[in-house]
Design an enzyme around this catalytic site. Sequence first.
Site, short mmCIF file in Angstrom:
data_model
loop_
_atom_site.label_atom_id
_atom_site.label_comp_id
_atom_site.label_asym_id
_atom_site.label_seq_id
_atom_site.Cartn_x
_atom_site.Cartn_y
_atom_site.Cartn_z
N HIS A 121 0.84 -1.20 0.00
CA HIS A 121 0.00 0.00 0.00
C HIS A 121 0.87 1.24 0.00
CE1 HIS A 121 0.74 -1.37 4.13
NE2 HIS A 121 0.80 -0.08 4.44
N HIS A 123 0.95 5.11 1.08
CA HIS A 123 0.31 6.14 1.90
C HIS A 123 0.40 7.48 1.17
CE1 HIS A 123 0.53 3.96 5.93
NE2 HIS A 123 1.44 3.29 5.25
P1 5GP Z 1 2.11 0.24 7.27
O1 5GP Z 1 2.72 0.47 8.63
O2 5GP Z 1 1.96 -1.22 6.96
O3 5GP Z 1 2.80 1.02 6.18
O4 5GP Z 1 0.68 0.89 7.33
C1 5GP Z 1 -0.48 0.19 7.56
C2 5GP Z 1 -1.58 1.21 7.70
O5 5GP Z 1 -2.82 0.54 7.60
C3 5GP Z 1 -1.55 1.94 9.04
O6 5GP Z 1 -1.42 3.33 8.83
C4 5GP Z 1 -2.89 1.57 9.67
O7 5GP Z 1 -3.48 2.64 10.36
C5 5GP Z 1 -3.72 1.15 8.48
N1 5GP Z 1 -4.73 0.16 8.80
C6 5GP Z 1 -4.55 -0.98 9.51
N2 5GP Z 1 -5.72 -1.66 9.57
C7 5GP Z 1 -6.62 -0.94 8.88
C8 5GP Z 1 -8.01 -1.12 8.60
O8 5GP Z 1 -8.64 -2.09 9.01
N3 5GP Z 1 -8.63 -0.18 7.86
C9 5GP Z 1 -7.96 0.92 7.40
N4 5GP Z 1 -8.66 1.80 6.68
N5 5GP Z 1 -6.65 1.14 7.64
C10 5GP Z 1 -5.99 0.21 8.38
#
Ligand code: 5GP
Length: 158
Positions: A121, A123
């Site tokens: 993903h 951001h």
């Molecule tokens: P990472 O640390 O993997 O780059 O970011 C994962 C992101 O996914 C985090 O910012 C977290 O808040 C978001 N996230 C985790 N679970 C969910 C969810 O169930 N729904 C949404 N919309 N975001 C999520």
Amino acid sequence: MPKTRKPDVDAGPPTVMCKPAAMDCVFCRIVDGTADASVVHEDDRLLAFCDINPVNPGHLLIIPKIHRVGLVDLDKSDGSQMFVVAQRLAAAVRRSGLRCEAVNLFLADGPAAGQEVFHVHLHMFPRYRGDRFRLDSGQRPASRTDLDQVAARVRAVL
Ligand code: 5GP
Ligand code: ZN
């Protein structure tokens, strides 16, 4: 206004099924409609929705609909389209009235980089002076010799 995707109890099984390996993936559940999300963009290949723990209001996540863990697995055209969608969403957030003086794009590829959801993903989040987001590792300038050595190592395996 973002729309909320909710599972339709009368709709029968979801039309986009996760591969078995991805059944425990929250982003696959958002794609197949069994988990809620506030969606801002959807096309054949990608979905974008609000991060549930936003750095600032307008923090969005852009994902491929197909389960891919990281950059190495990501279809190249999906990867480039994720950036195109991020550009478009960044412009939309700037126009939206949400507080947005600037924008960060961020992608964590692997646990050591902070990846917590193992469905790749991108951001996109708005920034403004005085917000609480910090990305400061205290880095120092490197010598040209060191930089040239690093560049040579990367070029050698391109
Ligand atoms: P990472 O640390 O993997 O780059 O970011 C994962 C992101 O996914 C985090 O910012 C977290 O808040 C978001 N996230 C985790 N679970 C969910 C969810 O169930 N729904 C949404 N919309 N975001 C999520
Ligand atoms: Zn997934």
